[in-house]
Write a protein that holds these residues in place. Structure first.
Motif, mmCIF file in Angstrom:
data_model
loop_
_atom_site.group_PDB
_atom_site.id
_atom_site.type_symbol
_atom_site.label_atom_id
_atom_site.label_comp_id
_atom_site.label_asym_id
_atom_site.label_seq_id
_atom_site.Cartn_x
_atom_site.Cartn_y
_atom_site.Cartn_z
ATOM 1 N N ASN A 256 -4.103 4.221 1.759
ATOM 2 C CA ASN A 256 -4.233 2.704 1.778
ATOM 3 C C ASN A 256 -3.898 2.030 0.465
ATOM 4 N N ALA A 257 -4.491 2.446 -0.554
ATOM 5 C CA ALA A 257 -4.429 1.748 -1.986
ATOM 6 C C ALA A 257 -2.908 1.621 -2.329
ATOM 7 N N SER A 258 -2.133 2.699 -1.938
ATOM 8 C CA SER A 258 -0.671 2.476 -2.247
ATOM 9 C C SER A 258 -0.348 1.315 -1.415
ATOM 10 N N ILE A 259 -0.539 1.220 -0.258
ATOM 11 C CA ILE A 259 0.052 0.063 0.821
ATOM 12 C C ILE A 259 -0.549 -1.252 0.069
ATOM 13 N N ILE A 260 -1.821 -1.369 -0.303
ATOM 14 C CA ILE A 260 -2.421 -2.473 -0.967
ATOM 15 C C ILE A 260 -1.377 -2.800 -2.156
ATOM 16 N N ALA A 261 -1.319 -1.787 -2.914
ATOM 17 C CA ALA A 261 -0.353 -2.128 -4.446
ATOM 18 C C ALA A 261 0.943 -2.658 -4.026
ATOM 19 N N ASN A 262 1.450 -2.364 -3.030
ATOM 20 C CA ASN A 262 2.760 -2.797 -2.784
ATOM 21 C C ASN A 262 2.770 -4.304 -2.273
ATOM 22 N N VAL A 263 1.529 -4.730 -1.422
ATOM 23 C CA VAL A 263 1.263 -5.981 -1.234
ATOM 24 C C VAL A 263 0.977 -6.809 -2.173
ATOM 25 N N LEU A 264 0.178 -6.571 -3.209
ATOM 26 C CA LEU A 264 -0.191 -6.925 -4.458
ATOM 27 C C LEU A 264 1.165 -7.391 -5.204
ATOM 28 N N LYS A 265 2.045 -6.437 -5.140
ATOM 29 C CA LYS A 265 3.148 -6.693 -6.262
ATOM 30 C C LYS A 265 4.154 -7.668 -5.409
ATOM 31 N N VAL A 266 4.210 -7.602 -4.256
ATOM 32 C CA VAL A 266 5.390 -8.776 -3.516
ATOM 33 C C VAL A 266 4.678 -9.964 -3.284
ATOM 34 N N GLU A 267 3.351 -9.918 -2.958
ATOM 35 C CA GLU A 267 2.530 -11.375 -2.222
ATOM 36 C C GLU A 267 1.720 -11.923 -3.365
#
Length: 309
Positions: A256-267
Motif C-alpha cells: 500500500n505504501a508503494s501506491i501511496i508513494a505514487n499518489v504523493l508524487k502525482v497529486e
C-alpha cells in the motif's frame, strides 16, 4: 493578481541558515510570502481573521521577506468587497494540488461571491475539512538505521469523519459578512458544534435557515498529508515503547505504501527521494531533536545541522 496568496509565518528569531534556505525556495513565486510573525488569526490562536483586517495588518506591520507587496496590500484593502477563504496548513502538513480547487468550486456555489448573485440558498459562512488523509511516520525508533522499504518510513490512510483535522481546514466568508458574525471553533470541536449540537448555528441569511455549514471534501480522495514526528503536537500521549512500535510496523503494508508513494508524487508533488532524506535525518538525529524539543524549541528539527544530514 492570483486567486490565492500563500502566507508562511516563521519565528522572527528563526535560525538564519534555515530562513535563507526557505527564502531561496519560494523567492521565484511572487504569491508566496515569508513573514516574520508568531501571530496566528482566524483558524489559529488569536481572535480575528483576514476579513476583519487583523491578519493583514499583522503581516504588513511585520518583516516580509518574499512576495509581491502590492498584491498583499490590494488583498488587504479589498477584503470587504470579495469573498474570503482562509485555509490552515501547518509546517509539517501538505495539501493535494486539487484540494483548493475543490473548495473554491464549492465556495463559488454555496457562498455569496458577488453582489449580483441571488442570496437564495447561499451560506453566509461555511467550513470545509479533508475526509481522508495520508499519515506519515518516520521509521520506528527500534530500527536505528533504516534500510530497504523502511527508508520511506510508515504510511497509512486515515478517515476522519467525526472530527476535522487541522491540515486543510478552511473557512469561507460571503460578501457582507463581518468577522465577529462568524463562529470560530477549534478543529476538534467543529463536527460536534456544526453537525451534532442541538443548537446548530444558522449559516444562512436572515430569511433562510441553513444548518449544513460543514462539508468534508472527499474529491480528491486524499486531501492532505500529515507527518508525525517526535516534535509533532499530534504525537502527544502516543506510546513510544518498543512493543507499541513493533505492532505498528507489523500492521503497516509496504505494498500500500508503494501506491501511496505514487499518489504523493502525482497529486502532492512529493518525491520519495526527499521523504527518504528527511526520514534518515530524523532517525540519525532523534536524540538531539528530542533534547532540543524539551527546551521548548518546537519545530526546529533541522536546527541540528553541524555536519549531520
Amino acid at each position: 493578481m492570483p486567486p490565492f496568496l500563500w502566507i508562511i509565518k516563521v519565528d522572527p528569531n528563526l535560525v538564519p541558515d534555515l530562513l535563507k534556505e526557505l527564502i531561496s525556495i519560494v523567492q521565484p513565486y511572487n504569491f508566496i510570502y515569508v513573514v516574520a510573525s508568531n501571530n496566528n488569526y482566524g483558524i489559529g490562536q488569536k481572535i480575528g481573521g483576514w476579513r476583519g483586517g487583523e491578519a493583514g495588518i499583522d503581516i504588513l506591520n511585520s518583516k516580509v521577506y518574499t512576495g509581491n507587496l502590492t498584491w498583499l496590500k490590494v488583498a488587504h484593502e479589498s477584503r470587504k468587497a470579495r469573498g474570503v477563504l482562509e485555509t490552515r496548513l501547518d509546517a509539517d502538513d501538505g495539501l493535494n494540488v486539487k484540494y483548493l480547487d475543490a473548495i473554491e468550486k464549492e465556495a463559488s456555489q454555496k457562498l455569496l461571491w458577488s453582489f449580483n448573485q441571488t442570496k437564495l440558498n447561499k451560506r453566509r459562512w461555511m467550513y470545509w475539512c479533508s475526509l481522508h488523509s495520508v499519515e506519515w511516520n518516520p521509521t520506528p525508533i527500534l530500527q536505528l538505521e533504516p534500510s530497504g522499504d523502511a527508508l520511506r518510513g510508515v504510511f497509512s490512510v486515515k478517515k476522519t469523519a467525526h472530527h476535522c483535522i487541522t491540515a486543510g481546514m478552511t473557512i469561507g466568508l460571503s460578501l457582507g459578512m463581518k468577522e465577529n458574525q462568524v463562529p470560530r471553533y477549534q478543529h476538534d470541536k467543529l463536527v460536534e458544534q456544526l453537525k451534532y449540537s442541538k443548537h446548530k448555528p444558522n449559516c444562512g441569511d436572515s430569511e433562510t435557515n441553513i444548518t449544513k455549514c460543514l462539508k468534508f471534501i472527499s474529491d480528491p480522495l486524499l486531501g492532505c498529508v500529515r507527518s508525525r514526528t517526535l516534535t509533532s503536537a499530534g504525537m502527544r500521549g502516543v506510546s513510544t515503547d518498543r512493543k507499541s512500535f513493533q505492532q505498528r510496523v507489523a500492521t503497516s503494508n509496504w505494498n500500500n505504501a508503494s501506491i501511496i508513494a505514487n499518489v504523493l508524487k502525482v497529486e502532492f508533488w512529493t518525491h520519495m527521494t526527499n521523504v527518504m532524506t528527511v526520514n534518515l535525518h530524523l532517525s540519525r538525529n532523534r536524540f538531539e531533536i528530542a533534547s532540543d524539543n524539551l527546551k521548548g524549541q518546537k519545530g526546529t528539527v533541522a536546527r541540528i545541522q553541524q555536519g549531520k544530514a
